[in-house]
Design a protein around this motif. Sequence first.
Motif, short mmCIF file in Angstrom:
data_model
loop_
_atom_site.label_atom_id
_atom_site.label_comp_id
_atom_site.label_asym_id
_atom_site.label_seq_id
_atom_site.Cartn_x
_atom_site.Cartn_y
_atom_site.Cartn_z
N SER A 46 6.79 2.18 4.71
CA SER A 46 6.94 1.07 5.85
C SER A 46 5.79 1.58 6.72
O SER A 46 5.36 0.30 7.67
N SER A 73 -7.83 -2.62 7.46
CA SER A 73 -7.04 -2.01 6.53
C SER A 73 -8.14 -2.58 5.28
O SER A 73 -7.77 -2.26 4.17
N LYS A 81 0.91 0.51 7.00
CA LYS A 81 0.25 -0.44 6.91
C LYS A 81 -0.86 -0.54 8.49
O LYS A 81 -0.01 -0.39 9.54
#
Length: 377
Positions: free
Chosen positions: A14, A80, A17
Motif C-alpha cells: 500500500s 509513477s 504507490k
Amino acid sequence: MKSSIKKSDFTLNSYMKSNDLLATFQILNTLIPYVCLWVLAVKAADISIWLLPPIIILMSLFSVRSFSLMHDCGHYSLFSSKKINRCVGFLLGVVNAIPQYPWSRDHAYHHKTNGDWERYRGVADFLSTTEFAKLSSKERETYQFIRQPVMAIPGGFFYLAIAPRMALILGLYDMVRHVITERQQHPNLSISDAISTHESKHWQSRTEFWDLLFNNICVISSWILLSNWLGAGFFLSVYSLVVTLSAVVFIWVFFVQHIFEGSYAHQTAEWDYLTGAIEGSSYLELPPILKWFTADIGYHNIHHLSERIPNYHLEACHRENLHLLANVKTLRMGDMLDCAKFILWDADSNSLVSIESFLQSESATTELTPVVAMSAK
C-alpha cells in the motif's frame, strides 16, 4: 542466521504507490530554493564575504536533498512513470555532477547484495580480517588512514567533481586504443564494428555511456557558463564547497546506514536478503529538519525491504511495521563517529570489527602460539 520474519508479514504494497503531484512538489521545493540561494550568494558576496557561510551550508543541504530525490528516481519510485523518473533523475544528476544512470545501476547491486560481504564490501571497499592480516605495517596504516572520517572531505569532492570526468576521459581513451588496435589487426573492420567489440571497465552498456557523456557535457557546460557569468573565482570556490559539504553528508549518512556494531555481515553461504534488510540496515533517527533534507532516507531498513516505496511514504510505512522491527539498529547523530571504527569484516564471525579489536586478537594469538608449541614438546 535466517530471519524468522517473512517479507509477507510486512505491510508494504500500500506504500509502494507513487504520487506524481507530491513528487513534483518535492522537486520544485528543492530546485527553486537551490537556485534562489545561488542568487542570494551572489548578492551577499557584494556586501560581505562573511554572509556566505550560512548560505553555503543551506545550499549544501538542498544539494543533499536533490541527491536523495535522484536516488528515488533511480529506483523508479519517485514518479509513477519510468520515463519521467529517468528524465528528472538525469536533471538531478547534473545538479549533483554525477551520472544518475550508472550510479543507480551500482546502487541496485548494493540492494541485491546488502549484508553479503563476500560480494559487496561496503561504501569503502573494506578488507576482511584475513586480507588485512597479510598487509605490511605501512599498508595497514594507509588502509586505516584513508578510512578516517575526515577523509570524506577530499573523498567527497573527488567522488562528485572529478571521478565522473575521469571515467569518461579514461573510458574514451581505452575505446580509441581498442579501435586502433582492432583496425590494425583487421583492416576491413569498420569503426562502428570495432567500437561494438569494446568492453569498457568504465561503463557496462551503451545506455550508461550516453548517460555519462551527456552528464559530462551538461555539467562542464554549466561550469563554463556560470564561471563566465558569476566570475570563475567566485563560482568555483562556492561550488567546490557546496559539492564537498553535500558529498560528506550523504557519504556519512550512507556509511552509518550499513556500517555499525552488530550489522549483519554474512558470507554468501546461507546469506539471507530479508535479514540483510532488517539487521544490515539501520534506522537513523534525525531531527525533523535533517529528515526533510535527506528525504527520510534514515528509514533505511524500510527502504531495503522495498526500494519501490517513495521517500514520502517511508515514515508511515516504518510506523505501521514497527512491531516487526525490533532487531533494527537505531542510531542517532551522536553515534555516527563511533561507527567509523568498524572497517574490517570478520568472515568467521560474520560481523564487522574494529582494527583495534583485531589487533588485540592477533596479539593474543601470537602470544599463545609459543605456549602451545612448548606444551606440544
